[in-house]
Scaffold this active site. Sequence first.
Site, mmCIF file in Angstrom:
data_model
loop_
_atom_site.group_PDB
_atom_site.id
_atom_site.type_symbol
_atom_site.label_atom_id
_atom_site.label_comp_id
_atom_site.label_asym_id
_atom_site.label_seq_id
_atom_site.Cartn_x
_atom_site.Cartn_y
_atom_site.Cartn_z
ATOM 1 N N CYS A 132 8.532 -4.502 -4.645
ATOM 2 C CA CYS A 132 8.105 -3.260 -5.269
ATOM 3 C C CYS A 132 8.752 -3.143 -6.650
ATOM 4 C CB CYS A 132 8.510 -2.085 -4.378
ATOM 5 S SG CYS A 132 7.801 -0.546 -4.918
ATOM 6 N N CYS A 141 2.297 0.444 -1.127
ATOM 7 C CA CYS A 141 3.304 0.533 -2.178
ATOM 8 C C CYS A 141 4.082 1.853 -2.135
ATOM 9 C CB CYS A 141 2.722 0.334 -3.566
ATOM 10 S SG CYS A 141 4.054 0.030 -4.760
HETATM 11 C C1 LIG Z 1 -1.101 3.029 -7.206
HETATM 12 C C2 LIG Z 1 -0.796 1.743 -6.487
HETATM 13 C C3 LIG Z 1 0.260 0.964 -6.917
HETATM 14 C C4 LIG Z 1 0.553 -0.226 -6.277
HETATM 15 N N1 LIG Z 1 1.574 -1.003 -6.755
HETATM 16 C C5 LIG Z 1 1.841 -2.199 -6.189
HETATM 17 C C6 LIG Z 1 2.817 -3.080 -6.762
HETATM 18 O O1 LIG Z 1 3.445 -2.766 -7.765
HETATM 19 N N2 LIG Z 1 3.029 -4.269 -6.149
HETATM 20 C C7 LIG Z 1 2.332 -4.657 -5.045
HETATM 21 O O2 LIG Z 1 2.550 -5.767 -4.564
HETATM 22 N N3 LIG Z 1 1.405 -3.837 -4.474
HETATM 23 C C8 LIG Z 1 1.143 -2.630 -5.022
HETATM 24 N N4 LIG Z 1 0.167 -1.809 -4.480
HETATM 25 C C9 LIG Z 1 -0.374 -2.102 -3.138
HETATM 26 C C10 LIG Z 1 -1.444 -3.163 -3.113
HETATM 27 O O3 LIG Z 1 -2.499 -2.849 -3.991
HETATM 28 C C11 LIG Z 1 -1.978 -3.295 -1.683
HETATM 29 O O4 LIG Z 1 -0.889 -3.411 -0.792
HETATM 30 C C12 LIG Z 1 -2.869 -4.511 -1.535
HETATM 31 O O5 LIG Z 1 -4.036 -4.333 -2.311
HETATM 32 C C13 LIG Z 1 -3.230 -4.732 -0.067
HETATM 33 O O6 LIG Z 1 -4.153 -5.753 0.079
HETATM 34 P P1 LIG Z 1 -5.227 -5.679 1.296
HETATM 35 O O7 LIG Z 1 -6.044 -6.896 1.176
HETATM 36 O O8 LIG Z 1 -4.510 -5.413 2.563
HETATM 37 O O9 LIG Z 1 -6.087 -4.373 0.987
HETATM 38 P P2 LIG Z 1 -7.013 -4.048 -0.254
HETATM 39 O O10 LIG Z 1 -6.629 -4.879 -1.430
HETATM 40 O O11 LIG Z 1 -6.975 -2.574 -0.403
HETATM 41 O O12 LIG Z 1 -8.460 -4.543 0.208
HETATM 42 C C14 LIG Z 1 -9.105 -4.031 1.341
HETATM 43 C C15 LIG Z 1 -10.565 -4.415 1.238
HETATM 44 O O13 LIG Z 1 -11.191 -4.096 2.494
HETATM 45 C C16 LIG Z 1 -12.458 -3.558 2.217
HETATM 46 N N5 LIG Z 1 -12.888 -2.750 3.367
HETATM 47 C C17 LIG Z 1 -12.409 -1.549 3.778
HETATM 48 N N6 LIG Z 1 -13.084 -1.119 4.849
HETATM 49 C C18 LIG Z 1 -14.008 -2.083 5.131
HETATM 50 C C19 LIG Z 1 -15.011 -2.216 6.123
HETATM 51 N N7 LIG Z 1 -15.219 -1.258 7.048
HETATM 52 N N8 LIG Z 1 -15.771 -3.328 6.130
HETATM 53 C C20 LIG Z 1 -15.586 -4.313 5.201
HETATM 54 N N9 LIG Z 1 -14.645 -4.232 4.234
HETATM 55 C C21 LIG Z 1 -13.866 -3.129 4.202
HETATM 56 C C22 LIG Z 1 -12.270 -2.758 0.942
HETATM 57 O O14 LIG Z 1 -13.509 -2.540 0.263
HETATM 58 C C23 LIG Z 1 -11.321 -3.641 0.161
HETATM 59 O O15 LIG Z 1 -12.004 -4.527 -0.695
HETATM 60 C C24 LIG Z 1 -0.182 -0.622 -5.132
HETATM 61 C C25 LIG Z 1 -1.263 0.165 -4.706
HETATM 62 C C26 LIG Z 1 -1.578 1.321 -5.375
HETATM 63 C C27 LIG Z 1 -2.747 2.150 -4.922
#
Ligand SMILES: Cc1cc2nc3c(=O)[nH]c(=O)nc-3n(C[C@H](O)[C@H](O)[C@H](O)COP(=O)(O)OP(=O)(O)OC[C@H]3O[C@@H](n4cnc5c(N)ncnc54)[C@H](O)[C@@H]3O)c2cc1C
Length: 455
Positions: free
Chosen positions: A372, A192
Amino acid sequence: MATLKALITLQGAKCITLGTKCFSTSTVRERKSYKLVVVGGGAGGCSTAAKFARKLGKGQIAVIDPAETHYYQPYWTLVGSGLKDVKDSGRPMRSVLPKNCDWIQDKAVAFDPDNCTVTTSNGELINYEYLIVAMGLQLNYHHIKGLPEAFDMDDTICSNYSRATVVKTFPALQAFKGGNAIFTFPVSPIKCAGAPQKIMYMAEHYFRKTGKRDQANIMFNTTLGTIFGVKKYAESLTKVVKDRNINVNYKRNLIEVRPDKKEAIFTKLDSDSGETETYHYDFLHVVPPMSAPDPLRLAKKIVNETGYLEVNQHTLQHMKYPNIFGIGDCINAPTSKTAAAAATQCHIVFQNLSAAMAGKSPHAEYDGYTSCPLLTGYGKCIMAEFDFAAEPLETFPIDQGKERLSMYHIKKDILAPVYWYLMLPGFWNGPKFWRLLLHLGMDTAVKPKQVPQQT
Ligand SMILES: Cc1cc2nc3c(=O)[nH]c(=O)nc-3n(C[C@H](O)[C@H](O)[C@H](O)COP(=O)(O)OP(=O)(O)OC[C@H]3O[C@@H](n4cnc5c(N)ncnc54)[C@H](O)[C@@H]3O)c2cc1C
């Protein structure tokens, strides 16, 4: 003895990759085998696992994730602004994962794509036919000298980017009495990319509401050379920073904090000599540099040179291993890393991995859709939505480049329920259907621009 010998032979047995399939020839009891293994139970992993759990049924899927709690991270901007309670940003991991999948509550530490195994931190080998990598991003606060210790030493340093530090943000805004309020943007790709400035606009409005604005010098010290990567929204935001008297210092990278002196040290990225600048701060919101999680970054066979899972950015299938797909922040697709992007990718991964399972070629194509919601104050939001070509791809038939109360309520009140009740259970495929409906069937996507595949 014969049984022991047979066991030893089996333990050395390998998995054979045939086309897109990977069959385990091992029957060793300790080794678990699944049709589909998902590494990471965050936004992307959980929602994709839900779709496949319905398709494949019980015992076919495992999700590997060590986290006890699943967080809806976009909530943290609202928590930092004093609008929501941090407790409502998380739910127990087991409660959000599909009931009929196995949850392996452990960390993936190594990938062996030739033998179709993932090793966990307690030494378990998990065998897969198909793999989805959904590990998100690692926060590298420790790449900034003085952090993360300074978070414990100084109440005026905060960060919306982690559960532990977001709870410091609103109290620090409340305690602020005047002086320099500095907001940073780091040198790496981040999740983000709008969030570092959303909290700044909220802080600016909060200072106005509480009569402290005249005493505040608000600065956005960003490593980038522009306020936002999409021209339309950059123009709107440039007007916002000008109207609100916010000082934007481009090409500044935070490298050190000295809480004892209340100093933040930045390198000037546009100076050849690595010149630094020292700023006094009275409030400091830090966004850490980020990278793919170490176990993925170091899995050289499946990542590109910057450490992200190397997928075809349109099909989301791995470039070298056709039985591996990727989703979310940890992949190399050149778009802004958001939960909104992961929602759209989830639909693509489901279609293309289902095709691969049926022995067909992937056909669905991801257009880079991401979104966003740029909060610009209490009651105001610019709803940025765009694609790989950095062209707006707006859902609503109104100008989303304007600050709007309606978009503020979508961000504050509607997107979290969509996340918990539609996206995580695998029912939300992104807003494309609504975009077409609201635009009377006309796709507003700008077609001609081709974005080269990133490697
Ligand atoms: C402050 C903030 C504001 C945001 N605002 C927005 C918004 O307004 N709109 C929007 O769409 N997005 C927003 N986001 C971004 C959004 O949260 C992420 O892009 C999204 O969560 C990505 O999904 P993901 O599944 O790739 O990763 P995540 O949701 O981060 O999940 C990754 C997972 O992998 C696991 N993991 C990590 N390493 C390992 C390992 N070695 N073995 C097994 N598991 C592991 C973690 O425990 C976690 O559960 C924001 C993020 C933040 C921090």
